[in-house]
Write a protein that holds these residues in place. Structure first.
Motif, short mmCIF file in Angstrom:
data_model
loop_
_atom_site.label_atom_id
_atom_site.label_comp_id
_atom_site.label_asym_id
_atom_site.label_seq_id
_atom_site.Cartn_x
_atom_site.Cartn_y
_atom_site.Cartn_z
N PHE A 31 0.80 -1.11 0.00
CA PHE A 31 0.19 -0.08 0.12
C PHE A 31 0.77 1.17 -0.12
N GLU A 32 1.85 1.26 0.76
CA GLU A 32 2.80 2.45 0.98
C GLU A 32 3.43 2.83 -0.32
N LEU A 33 3.90 1.63 -0.94
CA LEU A 33 4.69 1.81 -2.25
C LEU A 33 3.87 2.35 -3.36
N VAL A 34 2.77 1.65 -3.32
CA VAL A 34 1.45 2.03 -4.33
C VAL A 34 1.16 3.66 -4.25
N GLN A 35 0.93 4.06 -3.05
CA GLN A 35 0.89 5.47 -2.59
C GLN A 35 1.83 6.46 -3.03
N ALA A 36 3.16 6.00 -2.96
CA ALA A 36 4.20 6.77 -3.11
C ALA A 36 4.28 7.17 -4.45
N ILE A 37 4.09 6.11 -5.37
CA ILE A 37 4.28 6.00 -6.92
C ILE A 37 3.12 6.83 -7.26
N ARG A 38 1.76 6.55 -6.87
CA ARG A 38 0.40 7.39 -7.12
C ARG A 38 0.75 9.04 -7.00
N ARG A 39 1.48 9.32 -5.87
CA ARG A 39 1.65 10.77 -5.51
C ARG A 39 2.83 11.39 -6.57
N ARG A 40 3.93 10.54 -7.03
CA ARG A 40 4.78 10.94 -7.67
C ARG A 40 4.10 11.18 -9.56
N ILE A 41 3.36 10.17 -9.73
CA ILE A 41 2.86 10.17 -11.11
C ILE A 41 1.43 10.70 -11.48
N GLN A 42 0.67 11.04 -10.36
CA GLN A 42 -0.83 11.13 -10.67
C GLN A 42 -1.30 12.20 -11.61
N ASP A 43 -0.11 13.18 -11.66
CA ASP A 43 -0.54 14.56 -12.55
C ASP A 43 -0.12 14.35 -13.87
N GLY A 44 0.50 13.21 -14.28
CA GLY A 44 1.01 12.92 -15.77
C GLY A 44 1.60 11.63 -15.93
N PHE A 45 0.98 11.00 -16.87
CA PHE A 45 1.20 9.65 -17.09
C PHE A 45 0.61 9.03 -18.52
N GLU A 46 1.50 8.38 -19.16
CA GLU A 46 1.00 8.17 -20.63
C GLU A 46 -0.22 6.84 -20.70
N GLU A 47 -0.15 6.30 -19.77
CA GLU A 47 -0.99 5.05 -19.83
C GLU A 47 -2.38 5.56 -19.82
N ASP A 48 -3.55 4.56 -19.92
CA ASP A 48 -5.06 4.90 -20.28
C ASP A 48 -5.44 5.16 -18.85
#
Length: 121
Positions: A31-48
């Motif tokens: 959960f913590e790993l997913v949250q860290a990634i989410r915070r970092r990429i949520q404003d810009g990513f190429e996937e759908d």
């Protein structure tokens, strides 16, 4: 092999992805790993979707395998009705659920029942 799932959506429509990993990870650590990634990429990513973007990061940097549609070697439609059982050809376009594209789509609607509450149909 250990399996993990990411869900995204609201009360009406859900999407999910499956990940696999050789080594177990504590649920809280995942959960913590997913949250860290989410915070970092949520404003810009190429996937759908956000969960697909997170899954790509988990695969690239953290030893997970993202079980995406392009990794599916065979798909079979299964039903209690004989004529509704078939192999989906490898070149058929698959939707987000791994199902062959069709000339129709499911539509979710809400309606007011006689008691005044709304129910999904």
């Amino acid at each position: 092999m250990h399996f993990y799932e990411l869900h995204e959506g609201d009360d009406d429509i859900y999407s999910d992805v499956i990940l696999a990993r050789e080594e177990a990870m504590e649920p809280e650590d995942f959960f913590e790993l997913v949250q860290a990634i989410r915070r970092r990429i949520q404003d810009g990513f190429e996937e759908d979707t956000l969960i697909e973007a997170i899954a790509v990061e988990l695969e690239r940097d953290h030893g997970f395998i993202f079980v995406s549609d392009d990794r599916i070697d065979a798909a079979v439609n299964v039903s209690g009705e004989e004529e509704e059982n078939f192999l989906i050809a490898a070149d058929d376009e698959l939707d987000a659920n791994g199902l062959a594209s069709a000339d129709y789509r499911a539509v979710f609607v809400e309606y007011e029942d006689e008691g005044g509450g709304s129910r999904p149909n």
